[in-house]
Design a protein around this motif. Structure first.
Motif: not given
Lengths: 580, 74
Positions: A476, A480, A483, A490, A493, A497
């Motif tokens: 992650l 992140t 991103i 964010l 996500a 995901l």
């Protein structure tokens, strides 16, 4: 975004500006740009408030284009709070406008002599840096009202309040929303103090006469954007939960899971959680004529924010986020939403990180300054002490760790000096790994293991056990970081995901914009590269494995009601950066 | 047996927030979902006494059952 604006505030004879070609940064953005520039140009051992530190602003890779939800702006510098590298990002209009103006970054360096205060106005034709001492110690709302008289409402404002001018380690940088409210903050790590140290009060961005950035492959980009938006809208978190209840929908979830840090991390459940929950907050906002649904920038398709009115039906603040409702609420034993919203307003106005500020107030309560639950006292501390720069306000305004020392508190929830957010690492062990190991200090957004531990988005890892948490947090944190470089919010996500086709749409969006093929491996490589250089900066700034740890009490004090402690071994924490 | 059922977010609409309800022995979580007309496909998180649970788990006297749609934030 083919150019970089560099401003030397310390030049002889006054601030000097120069324009450089963007070079390698033309196809980068956000955190990748700010961290790379800070890593290359800032001496890791410099004083964060001195002339050698630099403040870097960068829009994301997709900002200023027609890509949905691409309005995150990144700010980088050496942090006066953590002493390490800092990347703090925010929504609002600034990223889109700065990108349309063609800037891949603004680098602010040096430090002026004297105490003049500056503002920077940027439009398509020129950059004007001028002294405006009439802005001194204005807080964000009155500051923007004053600037609007001069620059109007067709611009985006970036600003600091009095906390930034006073160089508090909890000071934020505010960005205005579509209605020009200074409500979207690069909150963490004291970036506002660095802007204050450069004596810059406001940056006014005017993109009139500029066009959207155009993709290399327009047809593919349009199709990818459509698929991306569809993916976001059909996902229950991004398409239903966040717009209806906002981020504060998490209060009840974490409380029911026994992971809601209450009264300075003493228990994992708050008896009054329901009265400050997202469900209660949304109903109140609607009842008072505000709104439970609002986007922080144009082009947002999630609209997780809202508008909070006071009892008289008058605008008080934007919808306080989950983290804010927690830091000023459950963490302080406060269950009055109006008091929490008032604190949110003062944080935004003074220019403070709501997490750092709320946690500092709770630590001060632990130290006996106030009783837990004293909402009037909490407002007084923020508004009248921090906001007026009194000696007590300077202690609180420098964050939770500083406050803990001042009041001899043993239980101080910080990592690398930065306050923990709203998830107890003993009952959400994956987020504990992120808090401990992130280059940023304790930061939930750096690797949001809560999704997989608690919300069961993107898989299922038991939150109460140490197994699997390192790998989860590592993956992650890498994703992140990538991103955070795109300019995308964010919260994408959640759909990417869970939905492979939405992840692919994001890759296609980036690929078609830059005319390249973008794969998942490219995303991982970008994330790893940026994390490695951030970690390298921190090592040179003096950080070692002993800094990648949670405070001792998380191992020694079991948290009721689950009565467990943080169990991920130190040796495993040291394996997080296993590619480095 | 008495079970405390808590509903959250959109599941509260037209139902309730918190209710102590009577059920026969060997009731499963899925039975309560059916009774409340909550489609399992819409369920994001089930917490049984603060621990994540599946819909085929059976309930016991005094249990606290919290049911959420898929939600997120941060």
């Amino acid at each position: 975004m083919d150019k970089i604006l560099r401003i030397n505030m310390g030049a002889a004879g006054g601030p000097q500006q120069s324009i450089e070609k963007a070079g390698e940064f033309a196809a980068l953005g956000g955190r990748a740009t700010t961290s790379t520039i800070v890593g290359k140009e800032v001496p890791p051992d410099c004083h964060p408030l001195g002339a050698e530190n630099k403040l870097v602003f960068a829009p994301g890779m997709l900002s200023g284009s027609a890509a949905a939800i691409s309005g995150r702006i990144s700010v980088g510098c050496k942090s006066p709070l953590t002493g390490g590298i800092k990347e703090s990002n925010a929504g609002g209009q600034a990223a889109q406008v700065l990108a349309r103006l063609g800037y891949a970054a603004i680098i602010i360096e040096g430090q002026p002599q004297g105490d003049d205060l500056y503002k920077i106005h940027i439009n398509k034709d020129q950059v004007t840096i001028s002294v405006d001492n009439s802005l001194k110690l204005l807080d964000n709302y009155p500051l923007i009202d004053k600037l609007k008289q001069e620059y109007g409402d067709k611009v985006a404002y970036i600003s600091i309040g009095s906390a930034g001018e006073r160089m508090f380690a909890a000071a934020s940088i505010a960005c205005t929303d579509p209605e020009l409210r200074p409500t979207r903050h690069c909150g963490r790590g004291g970036v506002g103090a660095v802007m204050g140290s450069k004596r810059i009060k406001a940056i006014i961005l005017d993109d009139q006469g500029c066009e959207n950035r155009q993709p290399k492959d327009a047809d593919k980009f349009k199709a990818a954007n459509r698929a991306f938006v569809e993916g976001i809208r059909k996902h229950p978190v991004a398409g239903e939960g966040l717009p209806a209840y906002g981020t504060n929908v998490l209060t009840n979830v974490l409380n029911e899971a026994g992971g809601y840090p209450t009264r300075n991390f003493k228990t994992g459940q708050f008896e009054d959680a329901t009265s400050i929950s997202g469900e209660t907050q949304a109903a109140l906002e609607i009842e008072r004529g505000g709104s439970a649904t609002h986007g922080c920038h144009r082009g947002c398709v999630i609209q997780c924010s809202g508008i909070y009115h006071d009892k008289q039906g008058k605008y008080l603040t934007k919808q306080p986020e989950y983290e804010t409702v927690w830091s000023h609420g459950g963490h302080c034993g406060i269950s009055d939403l109006d008091a929490i919203a008032t604190l949110d307003y003062w944080d935004d106005n003074i220019g403070l990180d709501t997490i750092e500020m709320g946690v500092a107030v709770g630590v001060a309560m632990e130290g006996g300054l106030l009783e837990f639950g004293d909402s009037e006292g909490a407002i007084r501390l923020v508004r009248d002490e921090v906001g007026k720069g009194t000696p007590l306000g300077r202690i609180l305004g420098n964050g939770a760790a500083f406050t803990g020392k001042a009041f001899a508190v043993e239980r101080v929830p910080v990592v690398k000096n930065q306050a923990l957010p709203a998830y107890d690492p003993r009952t959400v062990q994956g987020i504990g790994v992120t808090y401990a190991t992130s280059t940023q200090g304790a930061d939930h957004t750096a690797g949001y293991a809560v999704a997989t531990n608690i919300l069961k988005v993107g898989g299922d890892v038991d939150p109460l056990k140490p197994e699997g948490q390192i790998e989860l947090s590592r993956n992650l944190q890498i994703a992140t970081t990538a991103i955070d470089s795109t300019g995308l919010c964010l919260f994408i996500a959640f759909p990417i995901l869970d939905q492979p086709e939405t992840f692919q749409a994001m890759l296609d969006l980036l690929g078609s914009f830059y005319g390249i093929e973008m794969t998942g491996d490219d995303v991982v490589a970008l994330g790893q590269k940026v994390l490695s250089l951030e970690r390298d900066f921190n090592k040179k700034a003096g950080f070692g494995p002993e800094d990648d740890r949670l405070p001792r009490f998380f191992s020694s004090e079991p948290l009721p009601p689950h009565n467990i402690s943080f169990q991920v071994p130190d040796e495993e924490l040291d394996q997080l950066y296993n590619w480095d | 047996m008495q079970i405390t059922v808590k509903l959250f977010a959109s599941f509260q609409t037209g139902r309730f927030q918190c209710d102590v309800r009577s059920y026969p022995e060997s009731t499963l979580v899925s039975h309560i979902l059916q009774e409340l007309a909550i489609p399992e496909s819409e369920v994001g998180i089930i917490l049984l006494n603060m621990i994540h649970a599946k819909s085929d788990q059976s309930l016991a006297e005094g249990d606290i059952l919290a049911i959420f749609p898929l939600v997120g934030g941060g």
